[in-house]
Design a protein around this motif. Sequence first.
Motif, PDB file in Angstrom:
ATOM      1  N   ALA A 122       0.844  -1.211   0.000  1.00 61.66           N
ATOM      2  CA  ALA A 122       0.000   0.000   0.000  1.00 61.66           C
ATOM      3  C   ALA A 122       0.875   1.255   0.000  1.00 61.66           C
ATOM      4  N   LEU A 123       1.955   1.255   0.779  1.00 64.44           N
ATOM      5  CA  LEU A 123       2.859   2.408   0.810  1.00 64.44           C
ATOM      6  C   LEU A 123       3.523   2.610  -0.549  1.00 64.44           C
ATOM      7  N   LEU A 124       3.890   1.494  -1.179  1.00 66.13           N
ATOM      8  CA  LEU A 124       4.504   1.576  -2.510  1.00 66.13           C
ATOM      9  C   LEU A 124       3.496   2.120  -3.524  1.00 66.13           C
ATOM     10  N   GLU A 125       2.300   1.540  -3.535  1.00 60.64           N
ATOM     11  CA  GLU A 125       1.289   1.949  -4.528  1.00 60.64           C
ATOM     12  C   GLU A 125       0.852   3.402  -4.307  1.00 60.64           C
ATOM     13  N   GLY A 126       0.935   3.869  -3.066  1.00 64.85           N
ATOM     14  CA  GLY A 126       0.588   5.257  -2.777  1.00 64.85           C
ATOM     15  C   GLY A 126       1.698   6.227  -3.150  1.00 64.85           C
ATOM     16  N   GLY A 127       2.836   5.697  -3.584  1.00 62.70           N
ATOM     17  CA  GLY A 127       3.949   6.540  -3.992  1.00 62.70           C
ATOM     18  C   GLY A 127       4.718   7.131  -2.822  1.00 62.70           C
ATOM     19  N   TYR A 128       4.556   6.546  -1.629  1.00 61.55           N
ATOM     20  CA  TYR A 128       5.200   7.138  -0.445  1.00 61.55           C
ATOM     21  C   TYR A 128       6.688   6.814  -0.348  1.00 61.55           C
ATOM     22  N   ALA A 129       7.064   5.609  -0.766  1.00 63.55           N
ATOM     23  CA  ALA A 129       8.484   5.242  -0.694  1.00 63.55           C
ATOM     24  C   ALA A 129       8.744   4.118  -1.693  1.00 63.55           C
ATOM     25  N   SER A 130      10.029   3.903  -1.997  1.00 65.51           N
ATOM     26  CA  SER A 130      10.388   2.882  -2.991  1.00 65.51           C
ATOM     27  C   SER A 130      10.449   1.504  -2.334  1.00 65.51           C
ATOM     28  N   VAL A 131      10.467   0.472  -3.177  1.00 68.92           N
ATOM     29  CA  VAL A 131      10.593  -0.912  -2.705  1.00 68.92           C
ATOM     30  C   VAL A 131      11.807  -1.043  -1.782  1.00 68.92           C
ATOM     31  N   SER A 132      12.957  -0.539  -2.231  1.00 65.13           N
ATOM     32  CA  SER A 132      14.171  -0.772  -1.438  1.00 65.13           C
ATOM     33  C   SER A 132      14.173   0.059  -0.155  1.00 65.13           C
ATOM     34  N   ASP A 133      13.549   1.257  -0.159  1.00 62.81           N
ATOM     35  CA  ASP A 133      13.515   2.042   1.079  1.00 62.81           C
ATOM     36  C   ASP A 133      12.520   1.454   2.086  1.00 62.81           C
ATOM     37  N   ILE A 134      11.426   0.884   1.607  1.00 63.68           N
ATOM     38  CA  ILE A 134      10.485   0.232   2.540  1.00 63.68           C
ATOM     39  C   ILE A 134      11.178  -0.987   3.174  1.00 63.68           C
ATOM     40  N   ASP A 135      11.880  -1.752   2.347  1.00 66.18           N
ATOM     41  CA  ASP A 135      12.636  -2.894   2.894  1.00 66.18           C
ATOM     42  C   ASP A 135      13.689  -2.409   3.902  1.00 66.18           C
ATOM     43  N   PRO A 138      -5.819  -9.666  -3.937  1.00 63.71           N
ATOM     44  CA  PRO A 138      -4.426  -9.303  -4.242  1.00 63.71           C
ATOM     45  C   PRO A 138      -4.361  -7.885  -4.815  1.00 63.71           C
ATOM     46  N   GLN A 139      -3.387  -7.080  -4.354  1.00 69.22           N
ATOM     47  CA  GLN A 139      -3.280  -5.706  -4.846  1.00 69.22           C
ATOM     48  C   GLN A 139      -2.811  -5.695  -6.298  1.00 69.22           C
ATOM     49  N   ARG A 140      -3.110  -4.558  -6.953  1.00 71.16           N
ATOM     50  CA  ARG A 140      -2.846  -4.421  -8.390  1.00 71.16           C
ATOM     51  C   ARG A 140      -1.376  -4.730  -8.737  1.00 71.16           C
ATOM     52  N   SER A 141      -0.436  -4.115  -7.984  1.00 71.83           N
ATOM     53  CA  SER A 141       0.981  -4.272  -8.356  1.00 71.83           C
ATOM     54  C   SER A 141       1.445  -5.722  -8.159  1.00 71.83           C
ATOM     55  N   LEU A 142       0.851  -6.409  -7.198  1.00 70.52           N
ATOM     56  CA  LEU A 142       1.198  -7.821  -6.991  1.00 70.52           C
ATOM     57  C   LEU A 142       0.607  -8.664  -8.126  1.00 70.52           C
ATOM     58  N   ALA A 143      -0.681  -8.437  -8.426  1.00 75.38           N
ATOM     59  CA  ALA A 143      -1.356  -9.217  -9.473  1.00 75.38           C
ATOM     60  C   ALA A 143      -0.661  -9.031 -10.819  1.00 75.38           C
ATOM     61  N   GLU A 144      -0.261  -7.780 -11.131  1.00 78.14           N
ATOM     62  CA  GLU A 144       0.395  -7.505 -12.420  1.00 78.14           C
ATOM     63  C   GLU A 144       1.698  -8.309 -12.542  1.00 78.14           C
ATOM     64  N   ARG A 145       2.458  -8.343 -11.467  1.00 80.51           N
ATOM     65  CA  ARG A 145       3.728  -9.082 -11.517  1.00 80.51           C
ATOM     66  C   ARG A 145       3.481 -10.580 -11.706  1.00 80.51           C
ATOM     67  N   VAL A 146       2.508 -11.092 -10.979  1.00 78.63           N
ATOM     68  CA  VAL A 146       2.224 -12.534 -11.084  1.00 78.63           C
ATOM     69  C   VAL A 146       1.741 -12.857 -12.503  1.00 78.63           C
ATOM     70  N   GLU A 147       0.855 -12.006 -13.048  1.00 78.75           N
ATOM     71  CA  GLU A 147       0.347 -12.240 -14.416  1.00 78.75           C
ATOM     72  C   GLU A 147       1.479 -12.200 -15.430  1.00 78.75           C
ATOM     73  N   ALA A 148       2.480 -11.347 -15.193  1.00 73.90           N
ATOM     74  CA  ALA A 148       3.624 -11.239 -16.119  1.00 73.90           C
ATOM     75  C   ALA A 148       4.641 -12.360 -15.898  1.00 73.90           C
TER      76      ALA A 148
END
Length: 302
Positions: A212-225, A268-278
């Motif tokens: 949710a934080l990623l999809e909201g544009g609050y922080a990047s994948v690596s900064d959240i990690d 499943p959230q959009r960004s997760l579903a898109e990756r799995v579909e790809a």
Amino acid sequence: MENNAADTPTDGRILVVGAGAMGSQIAMACALAGYRVRLHDIAEESLEKARANLTGVMERRVAKGRLSQAESDAAFARLESTTDLDGAAVDADVVIEAAVEKLEVKQDLFARLDTLCPSHTILASNSSSFVPSAIGARTERPDRVCNLHFFNPALVMKCVEVVRSPDTSDATMDAAVALVERLGKEAVVLNKEINGFVANRILGALRDEAVALLEGGYASVSDIDKACRTALGHPMGPFELQDMTGLDIGHAVKQGRYAESGDPADQPQRSLAERVEAGHLGRKTGQGWYRYDSEGNKLGEA
Ligand SMILES: NC(=O)c1ccc[n+]([C@@H]2O[C@H](COP(=O)([O-])OP(=O)(O)OC[C@H]3O[C@@H](n4cnc5c(N)ncnc54)[C@H](O)[C@@H]3O)[C@@H](O)[C@H]2O)c1
């Protein structure tokens, strides 16, 4: 030395059904604690693979001095492999089912075990999500059905969630907790059943907030990690962990929970579903939330 009991066999026979990643190590944990164990699988090759994997694990433990050769030999002597479920069930005191995560398979197995096992036998499932009332729905002994949810790898991880249905008796819970403690593990008791139990639900909530934080544009994948590692002391961040376990697994868990709850928040959230579909499922496909080279080294965000 680890918790094992080479010279003090424990009363009680345990039948482990399903000799995959989980069942094989659960069976060995029980054999190390002194129980006589039968490990059953419908596939002979699963039993052969289980034995080969366990031999490797035990050899490494002996080499590191964490286990004596005699203790390892005694544990293997207590562990029998079989494809014959009928014969294996007749004198089992506890069954731990670790077959594939399909509700129908588990319900069929429990119904069959109910007719094959003595009346006192406790039937426990290692399911990661399904609750005991669902798995044991077709048995005549709902008071002796519970979940014993081990974590991967079962020989190492200390936590075992012990889950009761509204019908599970106190005596069954006491016996299940005593078994967990005999294995040298920590019992986490769920007084009320809920899909996913405690640890995986908390992990799921963390993962959902990260996405949710990623999809909201609050922080990047690596900064959240980075925040989870450096502020919360987690060994790896939620995106790194998903890449390790497989995005398809987390996606399937959310789909299953949504099917059960109908709550849109469980989808499943959009960004997760898109990756799995790809087909970007994490380390195993070379890309998930991060990209990896052929040696599995992280290259950067995907
Ligand atoms: N892998 C994990 O991280 C993990 C963690 C905790 C719990 N679990 C749960 O443990 C269970 C097993 O998972 P796994 O990762 O070991 O799976 P796995 O695929 O490695 O092994 C499953 C085994 O079950 C056997 N099997 C299938 N149908 C059977 C049947 N009718 N009778 C007997 N054996 C049968 C298969 O031949 C296979 O060897 C699942 O319910 C899963 O949700 C898995």
